[in-house]
Scaffold this motif. Structure first.
Motif, PDB file in Angstrom:
ATOM      1  N   VAL A  42      79.348 -14.019  93.385  1.00 49.84           N
ATOM      2  CA  VAL A  42      78.893 -14.207  92.006  1.00 49.84           C
ATOM      3  C   VAL A  42      77.828 -15.302  92.034  1.00 49.84           C
ATOM      4  CG1 VAL A  42      79.584 -14.677  89.615  1.00 49.84           C
ATOM      5  CG2 VAL A  42      81.204 -13.598  91.187  1.00 49.84           C
ATOM      6  N   PRO A  43      76.581 -14.926  92.356  1.00 50.93           N
ATOM      7  CA  PRO A  43      75.573 -15.956  92.607  1.00 50.93           C
ATOM      8  C   PRO A  43      75.048 -16.657  91.350  1.00 50.93           C
ATOM      9  CG  PRO A  43      74.618 -13.767  92.882  1.00 50.93           C
ATOM     10  CD  PRO A  43      76.077 -13.574  92.646  1.00 50.93           C
ATOM     11  N   ASN A  44      75.131 -16.013  90.188  1.00 51.81           N
ATOM     12  CA  ASN A  44      74.518 -16.607  88.995  1.00 51.81           C
ATOM     13  C   ASN A  44      75.462 -16.667  87.809  1.00 51.81           C
ATOM     14  OD1 ASN A  44      71.721 -16.762  90.084  1.00 51.81           O
ATOM     15  ND2 ASN A  44      72.006 -14.545  90.211  1.00 51.81           N
ATOM     16  N   ARG A  45      75.256 -17.701  86.980  1.00 47.92           N
ATOM     17  CA  ARG A  45      75.981 -17.797  85.705  1.00 47.92           C
ATOM     18  C   ARG A  45      75.394 -16.794  84.729  1.00 47.92           C
ATOM     19  NH1 ARG A  45      78.159 -23.088  84.521  1.00 47.92           N
ATOM     20  NH2 ARG A  45      77.937 -22.715  82.293  1.00 47.92           N
ATOM     21  N   PRO A  46      76.185 -16.371  83.749  1.00 48.92           N
ATOM     22  CA  PRO A  46      75.569 -15.632  82.639  1.00 48.92           C
ATOM     23  C   PRO A  46      74.592 -16.579  81.930  1.00 48.92           C
ATOM     24  CG  PRO A  46      77.971 -15.445  82.578  1.00 48.92           C
ATOM     25  CD  PRO A  46      77.634 -16.491  83.589  1.00 48.92           C
ATOM     26  N   LEU A  47      73.532 -16.013  81.368  1.00 51.08           N
ATOM     27  CA  LEU A  47      72.532 -16.824  80.663  1.00 51.08           C
ATOM     28  C   LEU A  47      72.719 -16.676  79.153  1.00 51.08           C
ATOM     29  CD1 LEU A  47      69.902 -18.568  80.651  1.00 51.08           C
ATOM     30  CD2 LEU A  47      68.633 -16.405  80.608  1.00 51.08           C
ATOM     31  N   ILE A  48      72.782 -17.823  78.465  1.00 53.25           N
ATOM     32  CA  ILE A  48      72.869 -17.783  77.005  1.00 53.25           C
ATOM     33  C   ILE A  48      71.546 -18.257  76.423  1.00 53.25           C
ATOM     34  CG2 ILE A  48      74.064 -18.632  74.950  1.00 53.25           C
ATOM     35  CD1 ILE A  48      76.494 -19.176  76.736  1.00 53.25           C
ATOM     36  N   ALA A  49      70.926 -17.428  75.593  1.00 51.28           N
ATOM     37  CA  ALA A  49      69.684 -17.799  74.915  1.00 51.28           C
ATOM     38  C   ALA A  49      69.993 -18.141  73.466  1.00 51.28           C
ATOM     39  CB  ALA A  49      68.683 -16.653  74.985  1.00 51.28           C
ATOM     40  N   TYR A  50      69.306 -19.162  72.953  1.00 51.07           N
ATOM     41  CA  TYR A  50      69.429 -19.502  71.532  1.00 51.07           C
ATOM     42  C   TYR A  50      68.525 -18.593  70.713  1.00 51.07           C
ATOM     43  CZ  TYR A  50      72.206 -23.788  71.731  1.00 51.07           C
ATOM     44  OH  TYR A  50      73.232 -24.705  71.866  1.00 51.07           O
ATOM     45  N   GLU A  51      69.081 -18.068  69.629  1.00 54.19           N
ATOM     46  CA  GLU A  51      68.296 -17.180  68.771  1.00 54.19           C
ATOM     47  C   GLU A  51      67.517 -17.967  67.725  1.00 54.19           C
ATOM     48  OE1 GLU A  51      70.585 -14.064  66.954  1.00 54.19           O
ATOM     49  OE2 GLU A  51      68.941 -13.468  65.623  1.00 54.19           O
ATOM     50  N   ILE A  52      66.231 -17.660  67.598  1.00 53.16           N
ATOM     51  CA  ILE A  52      65.422 -18.189  66.496  1.00 53.16           C
ATOM     52  C   ILE A  52      64.713 -17.008  65.835  1.00 53.16           C
ATOM     53  CG2 ILE A  52      65.103 -20.366  67.747  1.00 53.16           C
ATOM     54  CD1 ILE A  52      62.126 -19.561  68.090  1.00 53.16           C
ATOM     55  N   GLN A  53      64.058 -17.238  64.692  1.00 57.07           N
ATOM     56  CA  GLN A  53      63.394 -16.147  63.973  1.00 57.07           C
ATOM     57  C   GLN A  53      61.972 -16.537  63.581  1.00 57.07           C
ATOM     58  OE1 GLN A  53      67.079 -14.080  61.534  1.00 57.07           O
ATOM     59  NE2 GLN A  53      65.606 -15.286  60.376  1.00 57.07           N
ATOM     60  N   ASP A  54      61.183 -15.515  63.268  1.00 61.22           N
ATOM     61  CA  ASP A  54      59.823 -15.765  62.792  1.00 61.22           C
ATOM     62  C   ASP A  54      59.793 -16.168  61.316  1.00 61.22           C
ATOM     63  OD1 ASP A  54      60.702 -13.273  61.976  1.00 61.22           O
ATOM     64  OD2 ASP A  54      58.750 -12.303  62.174  1.00 61.22           O
ATOM     65  N   VAL A  55      60.900 -15.929  60.617  1.00 64.03           N
ATOM     66  CA  VAL A  55      61.000 -16.327  59.211  1.00 64.03           C
ATOM     67  C   VAL A  55      62.235 -17.213  59.057  1.00 64.03           C
ATOM     68  CG1 VAL A  55      59.813 -14.306  58.278  1.00 64.03           C
ATOM     69  CG2 VAL A  55      62.285 -14.212  58.658  1.00 64.03           C
ATOM     70  N   PRO A  56      62.297 -18.043  57.994  1.00 62.26           N
ATOM     71  CA  PRO A  56      63.452 -18.940  57.833  1.00 62.26           C
ATOM     72  C   PRO A  56      64.775 -18.156  57.771  1.00 62.26           C
ATOM     73  CG  PRO A  56      61.697 -19.556  56.321  1.00 62.26           C
ATOM     74  CD  PRO A  56      61.281 -18.264  56.945  1.00 62.26           C
ATOM     75  N   PRO A  57      65.845 -18.772  58.282  1.00 58.58           N
ATOM     76  CA  PRO A  57      67.134 -18.060  58.398  1.00 58.58           C
ATOM     77  C   PRO A  57      67.881 -18.000  57.067  1.00 58.58           C
ATOM     78  CG  PRO A  57      67.349 -20.272  59.266  1.00 58.58           C
ATOM     79  CD  PRO A  57      65.916 -20.130  58.846  1.00 58.58           C
ATOM     80  N   GLU A  58      67.229 -17.511  56.050  1.00 60.22           N
ATOM     81  CA  GLU A  58      67.820 -17.536  54.712  1.00 60.22           C
ATOM     82  C   GLU A  58      69.131 -16.753  54.614  1.00 60.22           C
ATOM     83  OE1 GLU A  58      64.516 -16.124  52.523  1.00 60.22           O
ATOM     84  OE2 GLU A  58      63.516 -18.083  52.573  1.00 60.22           O
TER      85      GLU A  58
END
Lengths: 313, 447
Positions: A42-58
């Protein structure tokens, strides 16, 4: 009777996928079931990406929206906040504002956002469309060009629009997410169609479609397990790309992440419950095979990273 | 390993006497191999054959009932490693640990957490099933006092008595004598005395060892004293060890018919951080634990763990269904739209989620189609004009709304005429084909 560890080894292996240029990240690459380092590599950890948006997260529920109160109005500020303050290893920019029912932003608007964000951060970028089949094939083609050479992940290609999106990802040196709806055969078929265009399977990421805890999680869980067994035990190369779980957007729209404790006292505190929901959905899907996850709440990400530490340590 | 029909045949009298009801011994052997007949049907079988066949036909993971009465829970009996192959059988038991060193008010609060933990989710009643009392103090008197208190305040809850001291075990097991409690803490060093106590009180033996080799040796030793019901702790505490040990135990029992590990597994997952503890407990639920011992049971944590357990232990071959009724989404008024769909749980979750996304309050009529999705139910004749009309009429929705408009899924647009014919005075509107187009559809109507 003496105990002999019933180890299982497999002929197949999940492809490792490396993304980004400066601070590269690699996930996948294992030749065993999730976290089975006791019988495989198991050479690598799972990767977690932070989600952002092109518009405000209303439309994000309060519990997670408030984390980004000061930065949500500007994707560049938001991306820098994730990279610098939250120590994000990768950022997933969702161009939700391009959806015709949202702000219907143009492909050019999206291209500008992508280029601004790429200029501001140096962690790998994942560029996600709005999941509108026609609009995505227009928007993602354009942004793939803007991001040329940055080794991004582009997504998501679906059966109805994979040709244009896969061609754009291929021409501009990106990785590609192939999404189908909770069916191992559909998933396999889409991966075949994309590779038949000349797109290398080693550059693909399979998204079998996520579901939240309590809202069909068991379907995603079992489809992932079946895909992973096909990759390892049957050594089926089409099923060997790493898998994605798009956790945040599925979790932060259900009642459990929004209903107040006053309304439903038997559900307990909202803050803990909502964060728990995102973390538990993510950790369970990691155990069924997800190596690449998109999440929203920093506390949930921290919990899941700690979970991975304990599983890999 | 289960024996084949031919292997079983060799052990039978081969007289073809037909007393078992089958024409030949071979035919009987084949039925035995498929577990469709019982060996008792053969009057002439030898004692030796009975023993061999009895052992071979025992389930690879022993079924054990923990506790008595309404709150008793079943454990073991699992047959697969992956839930898509076949249903996981007996859901993981959640046990809340209470230590005899904890303050009285903490103890009271924890007992209360367990007895009030029950909630209803998608028609199932879910709860923290058990209490694990731990002899942290080392003092037998203190431990016995805690046992008394638990027995009094949570009389029907199955209990795990956790101690390695035979003296403390003897003192604390009394209130649970005859109630299928678990006496946990039976090690190689104390096995002789502890097993006697367990036997005298009809308790399940909770074996504790360091590693799988030692655990196998220990369960064999315990079994040799005549004990059948055992739960096992391999000593694993870290997530990586829990995954490794639980996987090896399940595989050894199922694939290698390794009897010494053919018992339910107990995992101790206590952590300082309750949210993190929940994730480790989730590992136990997904990866083969029959009991998970927790240090706290907050309501939000229970909800997440109950839901995970319910998801993982559903039958993958039977579509999950939701109850037929008119669901309110948001706070609908008599003018809010009425939408219909089928009761396949995934259909329900996706449609209700999208209606919630739309932020337009609505009534969602969910019709019983035996858990089929819209198109499948339509093709199977379960989602038809007249059935829909009956359902709407009998639901009583006509008394709650001012209008007479029903929105149907786009895929069954063909049904609009038939529904309007059967539902007098109603207008049918064809909605979108896919649920993800519902927000736009509902918002444009509301505008």
């Amino acid at each position: 009777m003496a105990f002999v560890a019933p180890k299982e080894t497999f002929a197949g292996k999940v492809f490792p996928v490396t993304i980004g240029t400066e601070n590269e990240q690699t996930f996948g690459g294992e030749n065993t079931l999730p976290f089975h380092a006791f019988e495989g590599e198991v050479p690598n950890r799972p990767l977690i990406a932070y989600e952002i948006q092109d518009v405000p997260p209303e439309d994000w529920p309060e519990t997670v929206r408030k984390v980004y109160d000061a930065v949500g109005d500007d994707p560049v500020k938001w991306a820098k906040f994730c990279q610098d303050e939250l120590k994000a290893k990768a950022i997933a920019l969702r161009l939700i504002g391009t959806h015709p029912d949202n702000k219907d932003l143009s492909a050019d608007d999206a291209a500008k956002t992508v280029s601004d964000v790429l200029g501001a951060v140096n962690v790998p970028l994942i560029i996600l469309g709005s999941n509108h089949v026609e609009k995505d094939s227009e928007v993602l083609v354009k942004v793939a060009e803007v991001a040329k050479g940055k080794n991004c992940v582009i997504g998501k290609a679906q059966e109805a629009n994979y040709k244009t999106i896969a061609a754009a990802a291929m021409a501009n040196g990106h990785k590609l997410i192939a999404m189908s709806e909770l069916d191992i055969n559909l998933s396999k078929q889409l991966n075949i169609l994309i590779t038949q265009m000349g797109f290398e399977k080693e550059r693909l990421i399979t998204d079998p479609m996520c579901s939240a805890l309590g809202y069909g999680l068991e379907y995603t869980y079992s489809v992932m397990e079946r895909i992973r067994l096909a990759a390892l035990a049957q050594n089926d190369p089409v099923m060997q790309p790493p898998m994605m779980a798009d956790v945040g957007m599925y979790v932060w729209k259900i009642k459990e992440t929004q209903a107040s404790e006053e309304t439903l006292p038997e559900w307990g505190g909202l803050e803990e419950r909502a964060i728990m929901w995102e973390a538990m959905t993510a950790s369970s899907l990691m155990l069924s095979g997800a190596e690449f996850l998109v999440m929203r709440h920093p506390k949930a990400v921290e919990l899941v990273e700690r979970f991975v530490d304990e599983l890999m340590g | 390993m289960a024996l084949t029909g031919v292997e079983i045949f060799k052990l039978l009298p081969k007289t073809n006497c037909k007393k078992c009801g089958f024409p030949t011994c071979l035919a009987f052997a084949m039925k035995l191999a498929q577990r469709q007949a019982s060996l008792d049907a053969c009057p002439d079988v030898s004692e030796e054959a009975k023993k061999i066949l009895g052992e071979a036909s025992a389930p690879p993971i022993r079924p054990i009932t923990f506790g008595t009465g309404d709150k008793a829970v079943k454990m073991g009996e699992e047959t697969v490693l992956f839930r898509h192959e076949k249903k996981f059988v007996n859901p993981t038991v959640f046990a809340l640990e209470i230590k005899d060193t904890e303050a009285d008010d903490v103890i009271e609060a924890k007992i209360n957490d367990v007895v009030t933990s029950e909630i209803n989710r998608v028609g199932q009643l879910l709860r923290v099933d058990s209490i694990c009392i731990t002899n942290e103090s080392g003092d037998a008197g203190k431990f016995a006092a805690l046992a008394e208190k638990v027995a009094q305040k949570a009389p029907d809850v199955p209990v795990i008595v956790a101690t390695e001291s035979p003296e403390a075990a003897e003192a604390a097991i009394k209130p649970f004598s005859g109630k299928n409690a678990i006496l946990y803490g039976v090690t190689d060093a104390n096995a002789d005395k502890m097993v006697e106590i367990a036997k005298a009180n009809k308790a399940i033996v909770g074996a504790k060892a360091d590693g799988l080799e030692a655990l196998s040796a220990l369960t064999e030793k315990i079994k040799s004293t005549g004990v059948e019901d055992i739960v096992m702790d391999s000593g694993a505490r870290k997530a990586s060890e829990l995954l490794e040990h639980n996987t090896y135990i399940r595989r050894a029992a199922l694939k290698k018919s390794f009897k010494p590990l053919g018992y339910p597994v107990i995992n101790f997952v206590q952590r300082d951080d309750s949210m993190f503890e929940a994730l480790i407990a989730g590992l136990g639920v997904t990866k083969y634990a029959s009991i998970v011992v927790l240090s706290s049971a907050e309501k939000w944590k229970n909800l997440a763990l109950f839901t995970l357990r319910q998801n993982i232990y559903t039958d993958p071959q039977v579509p999950m269904q939701v109850e037929q009724k008119i669901y309110k989404i948001g706070e609908p008024t008599p003018d809010s739209p009425l939408i219909i769909t089928t009761n396949f749980s995934l259909t329900y979750f996706i449609v209700s989620g999208e209606v919630e996304n739309a932020k337009v309050p609505a009534y969602l009529a969910v019709m019983d189609c035996e858990g089929l999705s819209v198109l499948t139910a339509w093709a199977a004749g379960k989602f038809t004009g007249s059935k829909i009309a009956n359902f709407i009429k009998e639901s009583g929705i006509e008394n709650e709304i001012n209008h007479r408009e029903l929105i149907i899924p786009g895929y069954v647009a063909i049904l609009s005429g038939a529904i309007e014919e059967k539902l007098e005075g109603w207008k049918v509107t064809v909605g979108p084909r896919e649920a993800n187009a519902l927000p736009a559809f509902l918002r444009s109507r509301a505008a």
